[in-house]
Design a protein around this motif. Sequence first.
Motif, PDB file in Angstrom:
ATOM      1  N   ARG A 241      11.351 123.068 116.198  1.00  0.00           N
ATOM      2  CA  ARG A 241      11.977 123.516 117.439  1.00  0.00           C
ATOM      3  C   ARG A 241      11.269 122.839 118.586  1.00  0.00           C
ATOM      4  NH1 ARG A 241      10.277 128.452 117.577  1.00  0.00           N
ATOM      5  NH2 ARG A 241      10.005 128.758 115.380  1.00  0.00           N
ATOM      6  N   ARG A 242      12.009 122.381 119.568  1.00  0.00           N
ATOM      7  CA  ARG A 242      11.416 121.725 120.722  1.00  0.00           C
ATOM      8  C   ARG A 242      11.854 122.411 122.003  1.00  0.00           C
ATOM      9  NH1 ARG A 242       8.448 117.334 120.246  1.00  0.00           N
ATOM     10  NH2 ARG A 242       8.393 116.368 118.211  1.00  0.00           N
ATOM     11  N   CYS A 243      11.001 122.357 123.007  1.00  0.00           N
ATOM     12  CA  CYS A 243      11.277 122.925 124.316  1.00  0.00           C
ATOM     13  C   CYS A 243      12.410 122.146 124.969  1.00  0.00           C
ATOM     14  CB  CYS A 243      10.018 122.860 125.176  1.00  0.00           C
ATOM     15  SG  CYS A 243      10.243 123.408 126.862  1.00  0.00           S
ATOM     16  N   LEU A 244      13.357 122.862 125.588  1.00  0.00           N
ATOM     17  CA  LEU A 244      14.469 122.200 126.254  1.00  0.00           C
ATOM     18  C   LEU A 244      14.019 121.451 127.504  1.00  0.00           C
ATOM     19  CD1 LEU A 244      17.260 124.910 126.009  1.00  0.00           C
ATOM     20  CD2 LEU A 244      17.004 122.845 124.644  1.00  0.00           C
TER      21      LEU A 244
ATOM     22  N   TYR B  24       9.266 129.623 122.171  1.00  0.00           N
ATOM     23  CA  TYR B  24       9.840 130.941 122.006  1.00  0.00           C
ATOM     24  C   TYR B  24      11.298 130.767 121.610  1.00  0.00           C
ATOM     25  CZ  TYR B  24       5.691 132.953 124.081  1.00  0.00           C
ATOM     26  OH  TYR B  24       4.409 133.346 124.316  1.00  0.00           O
ATOM     27  N   ARG B  25      11.689 131.344 120.497  1.00  0.00           N
ATOM     28  CA  ARG B  25      13.031 131.140 119.952  1.00  0.00           C
ATOM     29  C   ARG B  25      14.119 131.664 120.884  1.00  0.00           C
ATOM     30  NH1 ARG B  25      12.206 132.981 113.660  1.00  0.00           N
ATOM     31  NH2 ARG B  25      10.645 131.407 113.186  1.00  0.00           N
ATOM     32  N   HIS B  26      13.863 132.795 121.484  1.00  0.00           N
ATOM     33  CA  HIS B  26      14.887 133.429 122.318  1.00  0.00           C
ATOM     34  C   HIS B  26      15.218 132.580 123.547  1.00  0.00           C
ATOM     35  CE1 HIS B  26      17.296 136.691 123.866  1.00  0.00           C
ATOM     36  NE2 HIS B  26      16.661 136.605 125.023  1.00  0.00           N
ATOM     37  N   PHE B  27      14.203 131.972 124.143  1.00  0.00           N
ATOM     38  CA  PHE B  27      14.397 131.198 125.361  1.00  0.00           C
ATOM     39  C   PHE B  27      14.498 129.694 125.106  1.00  0.00           C
ATOM     40  CE2 PHE B  27      11.985 134.976 126.646  1.00  0.00           C
ATOM     41  CZ  PHE B  27      12.865 135.508 127.578  1.00  0.00           C
ATOM     42  N   GLU B  28      14.052 129.235 123.954  1.00  0.00           N
ATOM     43  CA  GLU B  28      13.979 127.814 123.606  1.00  0.00           C
ATOM     44  C   GLU B  28      13.136 127.038 124.611  1.00  0.00           C
ATOM     45  OE1 GLU B  28      17.871 126.235 122.966  1.00  0.00           O
ATOM     46  OE2 GLU B  28      18.282 127.575 121.298  1.00  0.00           O
ATOM     47  N   LEU B  29      12.047 127.669 125.059  1.00  0.00           N
ATOM     48  CA  LEU B  29      11.131 127.051 126.004  1.00  0.00           C
ATOM     49  C   LEU B  29       9.718 127.186 125.483  1.00  0.00           C
ATOM     50  CD1 LEU B  29      12.551 128.525 129.315  1.00  0.00           C
ATOM     51  CD2 LEU B  29      12.780 126.173 128.537  1.00  0.00           C
ATOM     52  N   SER B  30       8.838 126.273 125.896  1.00  0.00           N
ATOM     53  CA  SER B  30       7.439 126.380 125.514  1.00  0.00           C
ATOM     54  C   SER B  30       6.756 127.420 126.395  1.00  0.00           C
ATOM     55  CB  SER B  30       6.745 125.030 125.638  1.00  0.00           C
ATOM     56  OG  SER B  30       6.802 124.553 126.953  1.00  0.00           O
ATOM     57  N   GLY B  31       5.587 127.844 125.984  1.00  0.00           N
ATOM     58  CA  GLY B  31       4.911 128.961 126.636  1.00  0.00           C
ATOM     59  C   GLY B  31       4.612 128.742 128.103  1.00  0.00           C
ATOM     60  N   HIS B  32       4.078 127.563 128.463  1.00  0.00           N
ATOM     61  CA  HIS B  32       3.697 127.373 129.860  1.00  0.00           C
ATOM     62  C   HIS B  32       4.921 127.211 130.765  1.00  0.00           C
ATOM     63  CE1 HIS B  32       4.056 123.188 128.517  1.00  0.00           C
ATOM     64  NE2 HIS B  32       4.212 122.854 129.790  1.00  0.00           N
TER      65      HIS B  32
END
Length: 100
Positions: free
Chosen positions: A61-64, A73-81
């Motif tokens: 999975r990669r950050c959009l 985060y699977r729900h948001f498809e974004l990385s933590g920072h």
Amino acid sequence: MARKSWIQREKKRQKLEQKYHLIRRSSKNEISKVAEMSEKWKIHGKLQSPPRNSAPTRLHRRCLATGSARANYRHFELSGHILREMVHTCLLPGATRSSW
């Protein structure tokens, strides 16, 4: 920001996985139906014939926003920072802020 070559490699893997998905699924179904071990080994050889990058376990999975493969985060498809920055700027409704 992830390297563009990593992102392109991931897209290539996704295309290969979609291409060989039916072959892998049918081979796995055949293995479960056959009782003899010799037949299972033959089918297992067919299962190993597609390219390695077509295996679904090779996908990440990669950050959009950044393309990063870590802390997604699977729900948001974004990385933590990036998620934290968006929450602090009130761009994600329903998410609570935390400061440390």
